[in-house]
Design an enzyme around this catalytic site. Sequence first.
Site: not given
Length: 483
Positions: A186, A424
Amino acid sequence: MASQQHQERNMGYDQNTMKVLDHCQVSPPAGSVPTTSLPLNFFDIKWLLKPKNTPIQRFYLYEFPHPTHHFMQTVLPILKQSLSLTLQHLYPCASNLVCPPQPNKPHILYVDGESSVNFTVSEWSNANFEQLIADYPREVSIYHPFVSSLPPTRTLEDGTRLIPLMSVHVTVIPNFGFGICIGIQHVCTDGKGFLNLMKLWSSICKTRGEYLSKLGKDSMPFHDRSVVKDPNGLELTFLKEFWNRAESDQKEDDTGGIHFTAAHHDKVRATFVLTKDHIQKLKQLVSLICKKEELETLHLSTFVVTSALIWVCMVKSKEKVTTSDEEDEVYHLTFGVDCRNHCGSSLAYFGNCVAPCYVPLKKSQILGENGIVEAAKAIAEKVVESKTNAWTWLNKRTTNGTKVEYSNKIPMAGSPKLGGYETDFGWGRPLKLEAVHIDEADSVSLAESRDEEGGVEIGVVLGRTPMNDFNSILGHYLNIFTG
């Protein structure tokens, strides 16, 4: 929502059947990124203060009804090449976090010719694809084998620690599909930065690199930490706290993944979907009650009403098994607020620029007749407040200098606006997205609906009994909305 006809299921997987097919290092193209040291800002440093800082672990599952050898020959080379081009523009992901002894500051270091990302490819021939894409409750361990564990921390002779920041694990399920799990510390970036990373990688992959030529200068990721202003001197405050911690507390977990504990064996995860119609009727219901009770008009966004509904359902499901003797405890819904727009940084900024928001509400209000309205009011007030001073929430302390402790926290990750299902790579949109790192606590994740614009997908992790109760309570509310 998850079907109430399904009970949680034991996957029955034998992880020993997972076979590693390839393990390599992926780096930016040679000479494309010079050796670079990147300082941390206060948004980054706050992540160093967490005793168990579980990396972001997000799992994307794609349909690919072909044998493994076809994947290895046709898909894998493109994935690697496009990741290399992505790292050229997001080089912190291939870097190490360097934590030198005090008084030197921690920083991110990319070294040309040395820095890279761990990239592992596995095959899991007996994985149950139908259960992986399902919404009904399943054991949280279902996605743990896909986790991308980061390499262990290295410690130099002078005590400096080198912590890898990202790794990738691709898993092939022969004749069904493949999964991509990214593990990233993080301190490297926040959720929005992570989704931007995935969007860039998938777009480069899908277009075989042509996407980069279409990106304008303002859309290219940049990493200049100086664009984030620090008017309250939080960097020094957090650095002092980081330096003052005991060495044993500073030591990073060497697994770099999910902390597997006995508590996981009693937890399940499920996915619930609110349709666009559900959300619209929920907004109308809350507005109607506000007018009836002569309350002020609320900022009723999709996030506000969805969070209010899920918060009420979570508390009601957990209250049936709580052993607390407190008569009217205060609960806190927690979520991140993106500060890019009002903290001096651009939307293309890659790093941390999120402030934690804690919404307090008494148990009696949450469980009351108008619990959803009370929750929506509390959340909406914080959302409005965030537009002016969200970054001040990073340093919540009492008048005597001690930290404010928040009780009964219900963490909420993600957002319906981040567009995770648009990732995608060229073989279609994901069949399933999972935020695996929320397994660490009873938590919630939000994403846009895969199948309907304006809908919301909600991932929930709870114990078995609370999950059954949550399912029933949410179903009751949805019947009211659609009745």
